[in-house]
Design an enzyme around this catalytic site. Structure first.
Site, mmCIF file in Angstrom:
data_model
loop_
_atom_site.group_PDB
_atom_site.id
_atom_site.type_symbol
_atom_site.label_atom_id
_atom_site.label_comp_id
_atom_site.label_asym_id
_atom_site.label_seq_id
_atom_site.Cartn_x
_atom_site.Cartn_y
_atom_site.Cartn_z
ATOM 1 C CG ASP A 299 -2.329 0.747 0.570
ATOM 2 O OD1 ASP A 299 -2.170 1.772 -0.261
ATOM 3 O OD2 ASP A 299 -2.972 0.768 1.595
HETATM 4 C C1 BGC Z 1 -5.018 3.285 0.252
HETATM 5 C C2 BGC Z 1 -4.987 1.518 -1.027
HETATM 6 C C3 BGC Z 1 -5.400 2.883 -2.396
HETATM 7 C C4 BGC Z 1 -3.669 2.998 -2.246
HETATM 8 C C5 BGC Z 1 -3.340 4.010 -3.787
HETATM 9 C C6 BGC Z 1 -3.806 3.966 -0.005
HETATM 10 O O1 BGC Z 1 -3.788 4.886 0.972
HETATM 11 O O2 BGC Z 1 -5.156 3.023 1.638
HETATM 12 O O3 BGC Z 1 -6.682 1.268 -0.663
HETATM 13 O O4 BGC Z 1 -5.461 1.449 -3.156
HETATM 14 O O5 BGC Z 1 -3.992 3.932 -1.392
HETATM 15 O O6 BGC Z 1 -3.919 5.072 -4.089
#
Ligand code: BGC
Length: 757
Positions: A299
């Site tokens: 993530d």
């Molecule tokens: C979130 C994810 C997301 C990623 C990319 C993160 O902060 O937890 O769910 O896909 O950002 O934007």
């Protein structure tokens, strides 16, 4: 004491969850797993020869993902500079959309990089791309797997027409705590239903895998992200292995079985080990046990955050921990590019592991045809044609009305007559274009949104006078407009109040401790109530709220969630009876915050809370029950359940047929979601009071009766112990059938455990 014939099915255990998937009508075009065919051989030859040409730095570059373009990078994110392209250090870019911008980025990569390996473009396409569908939690309330397949597919068609190869969806985290804002992104609190929905969404996004009208899906966030302490996003998760295996892992396994191409590791720690540095989860479980053969992305900045977790001292430690655990691609913080090369030279990272990760990513690019044509998804004409098409708009309207749950309807207040002359339309969401798309609105455009005010006018034309007053804001303390709202209410035949949360009061990092309507909205409803006119409350929110007060005030209460682009048309379809509500809750609505978590499938206790004396598992000031239980939702008609039919024993094959006749007793056609629950009466571990094990959504014309059948397999009634073994025990099971998790008839049935082999 329970008879101790215990079937320990350790080796097969992870397969059992997979086998519980009932067939649904859609079929994927092709499986993505485990087939070596001629084209894959070509792929192997190509990828192997490309890898021979790559330097170590270029290989690590393929494992690195950056935020592109003018988008803000987080405080610790690495900026996407030209020099990264020059050195072949960009494998993927996230959250830039639109053919024009993506073409520029791909061109830059093709011009500047030595080996010209195409970039993989990713985007958070969570519930639609340009056309925004209801939020995933909302849509789960439709219990309509085909619908969820279709909306995921439509989102894939739009996103891929706009140049996207890969979405970070579905989020398949079980959420039993509505304080956690990301409950809006999932399928609610039940694992059985969530597995079915995970399957439908993965197949929907990947409906035509490899073709430029489909995208790679991503099962996220692996794992248990939905169980943070106190419902605070990103907080640590501590839970038993049995609960991890039984509640939180199965939706991810369902994604693997559906052929999902990618996984995302979670931000949180699980029992003391951050998911992003958790080799047991990502390598032992995901790769080895489940045989997942796609790739894993971290993530956002989660690799670097291993330092904040306190399990890595330096950036290099963090990169090593994540990579060696099984994270193939590093999102945004650039640590792999900065740290892994040296670590390989020092023998701290295995070169074969680097090659395996690179190979997975190159294969994913190859399978999309990007090596033949890096611009394959970048066709401006197709973008114009396929984004916001009439079909997709119609689907958005259907999805929105299918997701709305009718919570209360005193004296059949709804549907309203189309002859209604004077409507007072009040509330901060009544004429709102941006909030109603909910969190993660991708590239949804306010200009395309139909507000509730517009939806009502579209339906009733000039026959009606609609007086709209906003009444109050979500947060500001002003009650200045209350008198205008009151006056409008007094002059009306019916008051429609559209209230709820702002879009970004749920979603990532939007945990709330108080789940009542924010700001002055409850006071606004008090004021409207004083006008003495029928009061219809339409709620828009991302999570279950505490609605005890509103439930008392409203004559009718419609949980519309965040409906997306077609908001107003869909609300009007329901309010004026062109669509009969059919959705049911997939997350319990508590009476008050202090009850949380209060999910329906809680485990038994030695002193169950419903016993008629005080020393039981309950609060002394609030009953244990929820205001609206899991599986609950009303219709404009009513359904009568006949006596449930089933044998007193499972048959010799360990199979039990359960049936019930359901009659539509009202004056309109309707759909009913018939639910099947099971409780294991005596087991070697404490079991939940009940668990969903089947459901059917059936259309029943007015006056008709439908015979609804379920087939239960004893092997699906087992459980996971704390060694993460799946155990099936014979004994007596209570089989329950009904309209929601509380309104059930039941019968005890025996399984003797002597299943024929
Ligand atoms: C979130 C994810 C997301 C990623 C990319 C993160 O902060 O937890 O769910 O896909 O950002 O934007």
């Amino acid at each position: 004491m329970k008879r101790s014939i215990i079937l320990v099915v350790c080796a097969m255990s992870w397969l059992f969850v997979a086998n519980t998937h009932a067939a649904i009508s859609y079929q994927p075009h092709k499986r993505v797993h485990n087939k070596i065919d001629a084209s894959e051989d070509k792929e192997t030859v190509f990828v192997t020869s490309l890898m021979q040409k790559m330097t170590l730095a270029e290989k690590i570059g393929q494992l690195s993902q950056y935020v592109g373009g003018e988008l803000l990078t987080g405080p610790q994110s690495d900026a996407l500079s030209d020099s990264l392209f020059v050195h072949g250090m960009v494998g993927s870019i996230l959250n830039v959309g639109g053919v024009e911008k993506l073409r520029k980025l791909q061109e830059k990569n093709m011009q500047l990089s030595r080996l010209k390996i195409p970039i993989l473009f990713a985007f958070d396409v969570i519930h639609g791309y340009k056309t925004i569908f209801p939020t995933p939690l909302a849509e789960s309330c439709s219990w309509d797997l085909n619908l969820m397949y279709e909306t995921a597919k439509a989102a894939a068609v739009e996103a891929s027409a706009s140049g996207i190869h890969w979405t970070f969806a579905p989020m398949v985290d079980i959420a039993r705590d509505p304080r956690w804002g990301r409950i809006v992104e999932g399928a609610g609190e039940d694992t059985y239903l969530a597995c079915k929905i995970a399957d439908a969404r993965v197949r929907g996004f990947q409906w035509n895998l490899g073709a430029p009208n489909s995208v790679y899906a991503c099962a996220k966030h692996f794992v248990a992200y939905g169980a943070p302490q106190a419902g605070r996003d990103y907080a640590p998760v501590d839970l038993s292995l049995s609960t991890l295996a039984e509640v939180y892992l199965p939706p991810f396994k369902a994604c693997v079985d559906a052929g999902v191409k990618t996984f995302m590791s979670a931000f949180n720690s699980v029992n003391g080990v951050p998911a992003t540095g958790n080799r047991w989860l990502m390598t032992d479980v995901l790769r080895n046990k489940w045989q997942f053969n796609g790739f894993v992305v971290s993530d956002w900045n989660a690799v670097q955050e291993l330092k904040a977790h306190g399990v890595a001292e330096t950036d290099k430690d963090a990169a090593l921990l994540a990579f060696n655990a099984g994270v193939d691609m590093n999102m945004t913080d650039g640590l792999y590019n900065r740290c892994l090369e040296e670590a390989v030279h020092r023998g701290q990272v295995d070169m074969q592991a680097i090659d395996a990760a690179v190979e997975r990513i190159l294969r994913a690019k190859y399978a999309l045809g990007l090596f033949d044509n890096p611009y394959r998804f970048l066709d401006a004409k197709r973008e114009c044609r396929e984004v916001r098409s009439a079909n997709i708009t119609a689907l958005a309207r259907k999805a929105a009305s299918s997701s709305m749950v009718l919570l209360k309807n005193d004296h059949n207040m709804l549907p309203l007559s189309k002859q209604t002359k004077r409507i007072a339309l009040i509330g901060p969401l009544a004429n709102n274009r941006s909030e109603v798309m909910g969190s993660w609105k991708a590239r949804g455009d306010e200009k395309d949104v139909v507000t509730v005010l517009e939806g009502i006018k579209n339906k009733l034309g000039n026959n009606v006078t609609v007086t709209y007053v906003q009444g109050c804001d979500f947060l500001k303390p002003s009650t200045q407009e209350f008198s205008a709202a009151f006056e409008a209410a007094q002059q009306s035949d019916v008051v429609i109040a559209v209230v709820g949360e702002k879009a970004l009061m749920s979603g990532e990092s939007r945990s709330r401790a108080i789940l009542r309507l924010p700001g002055q909205q409850e006071a606004l409803l008090d004021t409207l109530k004083k006008a003495g006119k029928p009061l219809v409350v339409v709620l828009m929110n991302g999570r279950p709220l505490c609605l005890e007060k509103i439930d008392k005030q409203a004559d009718a209460l419609l949980e519309a969630w965040f409906p997306g682009t077609q908001c107003g048309n869909a609300v009007a379809d329901i309010l004026f009876g062109d669509v009969t509500p059919s959705a049911k809750l997939t997350a319990s609505f508590p009476l008050t915050e202090g009850q949380i978590p209060n999910y329906y499938n809680y485990k038994r206790s030695g002193r169950p809370g419903d016993m008629p004396y005080s020393s039981t598992a309950r609060h002394i000031d609030v009953p244990n029950k929820n205001l609206y239980p899991f599986g609950y939702g009303l219709s404009y008609t009513s359904f009568a359940y006949g006596k449930m039919q089933c044998a007193s024993q499972f048959d010799a094959d360990g199979v039990l047929q359960v049936a019930v006749d359901v009659t539509n007793k009202g004056n309109v056609d309707g759909e009913e979601i018939v639910q099947l629950y099971v409780a294991d009466k005596v087991a070697s571990m404490v079991r939940p009071v009940k668990e969903l094990k089947g459901f059917k959504k059936v259309f029943i014309p007015k006056g008709d009766t439908k015979h609804v059948e379920f087939t239960l397999h004893a092997r699906d009634l087992g459980f996971w112990d704390n060694n993460m073994q799946y155990i099936v025990e014979p004994g007596t099971f209570t089989i329950m059938v009904g309209a929601n998790s509380e309104d059930l008839q039941q019968q005890d049935v025996v399984w003797d455990g002597k299943e024929k082999q």
